[in-house]
Design an enzyme around this catalytic site. Structure first.
Site, PDB file in Angstrom:
ATOM      1  N   GLY A  25      -6.472   7.776  -0.285  1.00 22.75           N
ATOM      2  CA  GLY A  25      -6.891   6.507   0.309  1.00 22.75           C
ATOM      3  C   GLY A  25      -7.830   5.696  -0.560  1.00 22.75           C
ATOM      4  CB  SER A  26      -8.653   5.617  -4.176  1.00 29.20           C
ATOM      5  OG  SER A  26      -7.470   5.235  -4.818  1.00 29.20           O
ATOM      6  CG  LEU A  98       4.546   9.423  -0.306  1.00 31.11           C
ATOM      7  CD1 LEU A  98       4.497  10.842  -0.857  1.00 31.11           C
ATOM      8  CD2 LEU A  98       4.716   8.434  -1.441  1.00 31.11           C
ATOM      9  CG  ASN A 115       4.893   0.244  -1.332  1.00 38.75           C
ATOM     10  OD1 ASN A 115       3.937   0.964  -1.022  1.00 38.75           O
ATOM     11  ND2 ASN A 115       5.790   0.628  -2.212  1.00 38.75           N
ATOM     12  CG  HIS A 117       6.310   1.797  -7.196  1.00 35.79           C
ATOM     13  ND1 HIS A 117       6.662   2.915  -6.460  1.00 35.79           N
ATOM     14  CD2 HIS A 117       6.764   2.020  -8.449  1.00 35.79           C
ATOM     15  CE1 HIS A 117       7.309   3.764  -7.237  1.00 35.79           C
ATOM     16  NE2 HIS A 117       7.386   3.249  -8.453  1.00 35.79           N
ATOM     17  CD  GLU A 187      -2.092   1.871  -7.668  1.00 42.32           C
ATOM     18  OE1 GLU A 187      -0.877   2.030  -7.607  1.00 42.32           O
ATOM     19  OE2 GLU A 187      -2.901   2.705  -7.231  1.00 42.32           O
TER      20      GLU A 187
HETATM   21  C1  GRF Z   1      -1.069   4.592  -5.419  1.00 45.09           C
HETATM   22  O1  GRF Z   1      -0.879   4.960  -6.741  1.00 45.09           O
HETATM   23  C2  GRF Z   1       0.024   3.654  -4.980  1.00 45.09           C
HETATM   24  O2  GRF Z   1       0.557   2.917  -6.025  1.00 45.09           O
HETATM   25  C3  GRF Z   1       1.062   4.578  -4.440  1.00 45.09           C
HETATM   26  O3  GRF Z   1       0.345   5.626  -3.845  1.00 45.09           O
HETATM   27  C4  GRF Z   1      -0.917   5.780  -4.481  1.00 45.09           C
HETATM   28  C5  GRF Z   1      -1.977   5.835  -3.436  1.00 45.09           C
HETATM   29  O4  GRF Z   1      -3.192   6.252  -3.968  1.00 45.09           O
HETATM   30  N1  GRF Z   1       1.971   3.891  -3.573  1.00 45.09           N
HETATM   31  P1  GRF Z   1      -4.519   6.267  -3.101  1.00 45.09           P
HETATM   32  O5  GRF Z   1      -4.285   7.236  -1.949  1.00 45.09           O
HETATM   33  O6  GRF Z   1      -4.766   4.885  -2.618  1.00 45.09           O
HETATM   34  O7  GRF Z   1      -5.592   6.751  -4.020  1.00 45.09           O
END
Ligand code: GRF
Length: 203
Positions: A25-26, A98, A115, A117, A187
């Site tokens: 959940g970062s 997922l 979403n 990716h 991200e």
């Molecule tokens: C991220 O890399 C995103 O691109 C993918 O899942 C990951 C989630 O990471 N869809 P986090 O749980 O937000 O750290």
């Protein structure tokens, strides 16, 4: 049928977001932080299919309600549309979720599910292409660049219309872990800002 409060949200241009996440959940944490003083964009619900997901702790720390979903209900029931309506959700952000999104949910939120990716789609997407597997494939194929893609969600994995991409270099000595860190930085930098921009264009 549209519930009364959703109509009201449209009139006032308020957005109530549900973040679907099943990992650490970062990204969810960054999004929550980015919008914490925003009165028009509220993170109203965290949805997860994993009881032990780190994102649930983040939700608790931020006093955000959570919803744990089950496969049977998600795919064969009503895709939790009623629950989302109860929380008057107007927009859905997938951040590390997922499961494929069922048609019923897509129909209830047309062009309102996005979403992120961790690669430059259309390459390195599809079923099984997540996390470490993506970065490993990118390195194995000796790509010079990778990056992130933010896109609308349709009924096929990673195939909805692209909204935004950002790139980073892949160096010869990069391991999947090093590349993962670079991607995560992209991200965290771009996802909240892009959500804000998309919402500015979404009534
Ligand atoms: C991220 O890399 C995103 O691109 C993918 O899942 C990951 C989630 O990471 N869809 P986090 O749980 O937000 O750290």
């Amino acid at each position: 049928m549209e519930v009364e409060s959703n109509k009201q949200n449209k009139i006032t241009n308020n957005h109530r977001l549900a973040i679907f996440a099943s990992g650490t959940g970062s990204n969810a944490a960054k999004i929550i932080d980015y919008f914490k003083n925003n009165t028009h964009i509220v993170i109203a619900l965290i949805v997860s299919n994993k009881k032990e997901a780190g994102v649930l702790k983040i939700a608790e720390q931020n006093n955000i309600p959570t919803l744990i979903i089950e496969k049977e209900n998600f795919f064969k029931g009503n895709a939790y549309v009623n629950d989302l309506e109860k929380h008057t959700i107007t927009f859905i952000v997938l951040a590390g979720f997922l499961w494929k999104v069922p048609q019923q949910l897509i129909n209830s939120f047309p062009n309102k599910i996005i979403n992120i990716h961790p690669a430059l789609l259309p390459k390195y997407g599809g079923k099984g292409m997540y996390g470490h597997f993506v970065h490993q494939a990118v390195i194995q194929n000796k790509e010079k660049q990778s990056g992130i893609t933010i896109h609308f969600v349709n009924e096929k994995y990673d195939e909805g219309k692209h909204i935004f991409q950002a790139t980073c270099n892949v160096n010869e000595n990069d391991t999947p872990e090093i590349l993962a860190k670079k991607i995560q930085l992209l991200e965290h930098k771009h996802f909240p800002e892009q959500i804000e921009k998309i919402l500015a264009n979404t009534l």
